[in-house]
Design a protein around this motif. Structure first.
Motif, PDB file in Angstrom:
ATOM      1  N   VAL A   1       0.831  -1.202   0.000  1.00  0.00           N
ATOM      2  CA  VAL A   1       0.000   0.000   0.000  1.00  0.00           C
ATOM      3  C   VAL A   1       0.866   1.253   0.000  1.00  0.00           C
ATOM      4  N   TRP A   2       1.938   1.264   0.775  1.00  0.00           N
ATOM      5  CA  TRP A   2       2.804   2.439   0.850  1.00  0.00           C
ATOM      6  C   TRP A   2       3.408   2.758  -0.520  1.00  0.00           C
ATOM      7  N   VAL A   3       3.994   1.754  -1.177  1.00  0.00           N
ATOM      8  CA  VAL A   3       4.612   2.003  -2.476  1.00  0.00           C
ATOM      9  C   VAL A   3       3.554   2.381  -3.506  1.00  0.00           C
ATOM     10  N   THR A   4       2.406   1.737  -3.457  1.00  0.00           N
ATOM     11  CA  THR A   4       1.317   2.093  -4.374  1.00  0.00           C
ATOM     12  C   THR A   4       0.936   3.559  -4.201  1.00  0.00           C
ATOM     13  N   ASN A   5       0.831   3.996  -2.972  1.00  0.00           N
ATOM     14  CA  ASN A   5       0.446   5.385  -2.710  1.00  0.00           C
ATOM     15  C   ASN A   5       1.541   6.385  -3.092  1.00  0.00           C
ATOM     16  N   ILE A   6       2.804   6.100  -2.759  1.00  0.00           N
ATOM     17  CA  ILE A   6       3.842   7.096  -3.055  1.00  0.00           C
ATOM     18  C   ILE A   6       4.148   7.188  -4.544  1.00  0.00           C
ATOM     19  N   THR A   7       3.791   6.160  -5.315  1.00  0.00           N
ATOM     20  CA  THR A   7       3.976   6.235  -6.759  1.00  0.00           C
ATOM     21  C   THR A   7       2.721   6.767  -7.454  1.00  0.00           C
ATOM     22  N   MET A   8       1.746   7.148  -6.648  1.00  0.00           N
ATOM     23  CA  MET A   8       0.488   7.723  -7.125  1.00  0.00           C
ATOM     24  C   MET A   8      -0.267   6.766  -8.059  1.00  0.00           C
TER      25      MET A   8
ATOM     26  N   GLY B   1     -10.599 -12.256  -5.674  1.00  0.00           N
ATOM     27  CA  GLY B   1     -11.205 -12.267  -4.345  1.00  0.00           C
ATOM     28  C   GLY B   1     -10.440 -11.521  -3.275  1.00  0.00           C
ATOM     29  N   LYS B   2      -9.327 -10.906  -3.640  1.00  0.00           N
ATOM     30  CA  LYS B   2      -8.534 -10.146  -2.671  1.00  0.00           C
ATOM     31  C   LYS B   2      -7.648  -9.163  -3.422  1.00  0.00           C
ATOM     32  N   ARG B   3      -7.005  -8.264  -2.664  1.00  0.00           N
ATOM     33  CA  ARG B   3      -6.148  -7.238  -3.261  1.00  0.00           C
ATOM     34  C   ARG B   3      -4.939  -7.840  -3.957  1.00  0.00           C
ATOM     35  N   LEU B   4      -4.567  -7.203  -5.041  1.00  0.00           N
ATOM     36  CA  LEU B   4      -3.383  -7.606  -5.800  1.00  0.00           C
ATOM     37  C   LEU B   4      -2.173  -6.788  -5.361  1.00  0.00           C
ATOM     38  N   GLY B   5      -1.020  -7.397  -5.426  1.00  0.00           N
ATOM     39  CA  GLY B   5       0.208  -6.665  -5.172  1.00  0.00           C
ATOM     40  C   GLY B   5       0.572  -5.808  -6.370  1.00  0.00           C
ATOM     41  N   PHE B   6       1.237  -4.710  -6.126  1.00  0.00           N
ATOM     42  CA  PHE B   6       1.701  -3.791  -7.168  1.00  0.00           C
ATOM     43  C   PHE B   6       2.950  -4.388  -7.829  1.00  0.00           C
ATOM     44  N   GLY B   7       2.960  -4.447  -9.153  1.00  0.00           N
ATOM     45  CA  GLY B   7       4.070  -5.040  -9.898  1.00  0.00           C
ATOM     46  C   GLY B   7       5.416  -4.405  -9.594  1.00  0.00           C
ATOM     47  N   GLY B   8       5.425  -3.111  -9.312  1.00  0.00           N
ATOM     48  CA  GLY B   8       6.689  -2.448  -8.973  1.00  0.00           C
ATOM     49  C   GLY B   8       7.319  -3.030  -7.723  1.00  0.00           C
ATOM     50  N   VAL B   9       6.496  -3.434  -6.766  1.00  0.00           N
ATOM     51  CA  VAL B   9       7.009  -4.063  -5.545  1.00  0.00           C
ATOM     52  C   VAL B   9       7.549  -5.452  -5.873  1.00  0.00           C
ATOM     53  N   THR B  10       6.826  -6.198  -6.702  1.00  0.00           N
ATOM     54  CA  THR B  10       7.286  -7.533  -7.101  1.00  0.00           C
ATOM     55  C   THR B  10       8.655  -7.445  -7.761  1.00  0.00           C
ATOM     56  N   ILE B  11       8.800  -6.546  -8.715  1.00  0.00           N
ATOM     57  CA  ILE B  11      10.071  -6.367  -9.425  1.00  0.00           C
ATOM     58  C   ILE B  11      11.181  -6.014  -8.438  1.00  0.00           C
ATOM     59  N   SER B  12      10.918  -5.047  -7.583  1.00  0.00           N
ATOM     60  CA  SER B  12      11.928  -4.593  -6.617  1.00  0.00           C
ATOM     61  C   SER B  12      12.344  -5.695  -5.659  1.00  0.00           C
ATOM     62  N   MET B  13      11.383  -6.461  -5.190  1.00  0.00           N
ATOM     63  CA  MET B  13      11.699  -7.530  -4.235  1.00  0.00           C
ATOM     64  C   MET B  13      12.561  -8.613  -4.877  1.00  0.00           C
ATOM     65  N   VAL B  14      12.212  -9.032  -6.077  1.00  0.00           N
ATOM     66  CA  VAL B  14      12.997 -10.094  -6.728  1.00  0.00           C
ATOM     67  C   VAL B  14      14.413  -9.607  -7.029  1.00  0.00           C
ATOM     68  N   ILE B  15      14.544  -8.414  -7.565  1.00  0.00           N
ATOM     69  CA  ILE B  15      15.879  -7.862  -7.837  1.00  0.00           C
ATOM     70  C   ILE B  15      16.654  -7.729  -6.529  1.00  0.00           C
ATOM     71  N   GLY B  16      15.987  -7.282  -5.484  1.00  0.00           N
ATOM     72  CA  GLY B  16      16.632  -7.159  -4.178  1.00  0.00           C
ATOM     73  C   GLY B  16      17.097  -8.488  -3.619  1.00  0.00           C
TER      74      GLY B  16
END
Length: 160
Positions: free
Chosen positions: A37-44, A62-77
């Motif tokens: 939610v934080w990254v979704t909000n700060i990236t508008m 049936g539930k909230r999806l994760g933001f792709g930018g977080v997925t990319i960042s986590m895997v690279i990290g």
């Protein structure tokens, strides 16, 4: 006094990578709702799918999806300790594919394949191109992408 090179891994200089190598990275990371939610909000990013639980209960997921930018960042990290700890420069991130949804609470793991190694235009580094894969707790591939990194050469940077 401790030298900087002694703080990084000893097997992740340019010379240590060969095309065809596959690395399974040691750590996994659970995606916390706050991170999403934080990254979704700060990236508008205004997509309800990332922060409107009520709306998403009626969706096919049936539930909230994760933001792709977080997925990319986590895997690279997750891959960075093994693949870029001795980086001089990030050169590119290409062919990004988000292959399956990531949900709040999923745990991601990373794998990397060395696609190519080549000399750089400087004597103290070489270029490595990786293909990174992110999988969730069910071993489903959720991310693929290529990353090109200029890595230190042991011959120039390692403690003697």
């Amino acid at each position: 006094m401790m030298k900087a090179a002694s703080l990084t891994g000893g097997a992740n200089y340019f010379e240590d990578f060969k095309a065809g190598d596959v690395l399974r990275h040691a750590r996994g990371k659970t995606i916390e709702p706050l991170e999403q939610v934080w990254v979704t909000n700060i990236t508008m990013n205004t997509a309800d799918a990332h922060f409107n639980e009520h709306l998403m209960t009626a969706s096919p997921w049936g539930k909230r999806l994760g933001f792709g930018g977080v997925t990319i960042s986590m895997v690279i990290g997750l891959a960075a300790q093994d693949t870029a700890e001795n980086a001089l420069m990030e050169l590119g991130l290409d062919k990004i594919r988000l292959k399956a949804p990531v949900f709040h609470g999923d745990t991601l793991y990373a794998y990397s394949e060395v696609l190519e190694t080549r000399d750089a235009d400087r004597p103290d580094g070489g270029v490595v191109r990786f293909k990174h894969y992110g999988v969730n707790q069910d071993d489903k591939v959720v991310f693929e992408g290529e990353r090109t990194v200029l890595l230190k050469r042991r011959s120039h940077w390692a403690d003697k």
